[in-house]
Motif scaffolding. Structure first.
Motif, mmCIF file in Angstrom:
data_model
loop_
_atom_site.group_PDB
_atom_site.id
_atom_site.type_symbol
_atom_site.label_atom_id
_atom_site.label_comp_id
_atom_site.label_asym_id
_atom_site.label_seq_id
_atom_site.Cartn_x
_atom_site.Cartn_y
_atom_site.Cartn_z
ATOM 1 N N MET A 103 -10.320 4.038 -25.678
ATOM 2 C CA MET A 103 -10.385 5.364 -26.279
ATOM 3 C C MET A 103 -9.181 6.176 -25.814
ATOM 4 O O MET A 103 -8.856 6.168 -24.617
ATOM 5 N N ALA A 104 -8.540 6.837 -26.759
ATOM 6 C CA ALA A 104 -7.412 7.708 -26.428
ATOM 7 C C ALA A 104 -7.923 8.888 -25.606
ATOM 8 O O ALA A 104 -9.017 9.397 -25.847
ATOM 9 N N GLN A 105 -7.125 9.314 -24.660
ATOM 10 C CA GLN A 105 -7.505 10.427 -23.787
ATOM 11 C C GLN A 105 -7.891 11.659 -24.602
ATOM 12 O O GLN A 105 -8.885 12.318 -24.312
ATOM 13 N N ARG A 106 -7.145 11.951 -25.647
ATOM 14 C CA ARG A 106 -7.384 13.183 -26.420
ATOM 15 C C ARG A 106 -8.691 13.163 -27.205
ATOM 16 O O ARG A 106 -9.170 14.191 -27.649
ATOM 17 N N ASN A 139 -2.507 3.330 -32.644
ATOM 18 C CA ASN A 139 -2.212 2.079 -31.960
ATOM 19 C C ASN A 139 -3.330 1.845 -30.943
ATOM 20 O O ASN A 139 -3.132 1.954 -29.740
ATOM 21 N N VAL A 140 -4.528 1.531 -31.461
ATOM 22 C CA VAL A 140 -5.734 1.457 -30.633
ATOM 23 C C VAL A 140 -5.601 0.428 -29.513
ATOM 24 O O VAL A 140 -6.078 0.646 -28.407
ATOM 25 N N SER A 141 -4.919 -0.677 -29.795
ATOM 26 C CA SER A 141 -4.792 -1.714 -28.763
ATOM 27 C C SER A 141 -4.013 -1.228 -27.545
ATOM 28 O O SER A 141 -4.061 -1.863 -26.489
ATOM 29 N N GLN A 142 -3.321 -0.100 -27.648
ATOM 30 C CA GLN A 142 -2.583 0.470 -26.518
ATOM 31 C C GLN A 142 -3.320 1.638 -25.855
ATOM 32 O O GLN A 142 -2.850 2.171 -24.860
ATOM 33 N N TRP A 143 -4.460 2.031 -26.426
ATOM 34 C CA TRP A 143 -5.247 3.105 -25.805
ATOM 35 C C TRP A 143 -5.795 2.602 -24.468
ATOM 36 O O TRP A 143 -6.034 1.397 -24.294
ATOM 37 N N PRO A 144 -6.036 3.500 -23.520
ATOM 38 C CA PRO A 144 -6.579 3.088 -22.220
ATOM 39 C C PRO A 144 -7.970 2.447 -22.351
ATOM 40 O O PRO A 144 -8.774 2.857 -23.188
ATOM 41 N N CYS A 192 -16.229 4.582 -27.310
ATOM 42 C CA CYS A 192 -14.964 3.869 -27.221
ATOM 43 C C CYS A 192 -14.955 2.826 -28.333
ATOM 44 O O CYS A 192 -15.976 2.602 -28.993
ATOM 45 N N PHE A 193 -13.805 2.196 -28.553
ATOM 46 C CA PHE A 193 -13.653 1.268 -29.667
ATOM 47 C C PHE A 193 -13.396 -0.164 -29.199
ATOM 48 O O PHE A 193 -12.601 -0.388 -28.286
ATOM 49 N N VAL A 194 -14.079 -1.120 -29.852
ATOM 50 C CA VAL A 194 -13.809 -2.543 -29.640
ATOM 51 C C VAL A 194 -13.281 -3.117 -30.943
ATOM 52 O O VAL A 194 -13.569 -2.603 -32.025
ATOM 53 N N ARG A 195 -12.515 -4.174 -30.823
ATOM 54 C CA ARG A 195 -11.968 -4.840 -32.006
ATOM 55 C C ARG A 195 -13.115 -5.440 -32.802
ATOM 56 O O ARG A 195 -13.949 -6.181 -32.277
ATOM 57 N N ALA A 196 -13.185 -5.099 -34.087
ATOM 58 C CA ALA A 196 -14.258 -5.568 -34.972
ATOM 59 C C ALA A 196 -13.849 -6.897 -35.598
ATOM 60 O O ALA A 196 -13.480 -6.987 -36.765
#
Length: 159
Positions: free
Chosen positions: A64-67, A89-94, A136-140
Motif C-alpha cells: 500500500m502506498a503511504q499516501r 506502480n503497485v509492485s514498488q509500493w511498500p 493493502c493490495f496483493v497481485r490478483a
C-alpha cells in the motif's frame, strides 16, 4: 387457474435458482493467470474469500502506498486517483504485511456487491485485502491467490 399459478411458480423458482448459481460463480483466471479487473461499477460479481497459494517461502507481499494508508478502499474518503487504471506502480509500493501459503484472505468489496480491483501501470490486476493494519493490495493472479467457494448469501467460505 391452478395450472397458470403452477407455471408462474415454476418459472420464478427457475429464475431464482439461476440467480443463485450465477451469484455463487467464482472468478476464473485468464491465460496469463490474472483475475481480470471488472468493469467500473459492475455489480453482483464479488468474491470475498481467497486462499494464498504462492510458493515463495518468503510469502505473498501485500502493498500500500503511504499516501493511501489512512483510507478504507471501499470508504467514502477513498480518492478517485487510487482507482485510475494503469496509473500506479503497485509492485514498488511498500510492503505492509506478508501472507503465508495456505492463509485465508478477505478481499475488500464494495457496498453494491461489486468487486474492487485496480490495475497497475503494466495493466496487471491487484486485489485489496482487509487486514488488522488496514487495506493493502496483493497481485490478483492464480500463481499467488485462488478464490474460495463461498455461500452467495452469507459470503462465508464453503471449503
Amino acid at each position: 387457474m391452478k395450472a397458470e399459478i403452477r407455471i408462474v411458480f415454476l418459472a420464478a423458482a427457475w429464475i431464482l435458482g439461476m440467480g443463485a448459481n450465477l451469484a455463487s460463480a467464482i472468478p476464473v483466471a485468464n491465460k496469463q493467470g490474472d483475475y481480470p479487473v471488472p468493469p467500473a461499477r459492475q455489480r453482483g460479481n464479488r468474491q470475498v474469500n481467497w486462499l494464498v497459494v504462492d510458493s515463495d517461502s518468503k510469502g505473498l507481499n501485500c502493498r500500500m502506498a503511504q499516501r493511501f494508508r489512512s483510507i478504507s478502499v471501499d470508504g467514502l474518503d477513498a480518492p478517485a486517483e487510487l482507482f485510475e487504471r494503469n496509473k500506479h506502480n503497485v509492485s514498488q509500493w511498500p510492503v505492509v504485511t506478508v501472507f503465508r501459503r495456505g492463509q485465508r484472505l478477505e478481499a475488500v468489496t464494495g457496498n453494491n456487491a461489486n468487486q474492487i480491483m485496480i490495475s497497475d501501470n503494466q495493466g496487471q490486476p491487484w486485489l485489496p485485502i482487509s487486514t488488522d493494519k488496514g487495506n493493502c493490495f496483493v497481485r490478483a493472479n492464480s500463481r499467488f491467490i485462488k478464490p474460495i467457494r463461498e455461500n452467495p448469501t452469507t459470503l462465508k467460505p464453503l471449503e
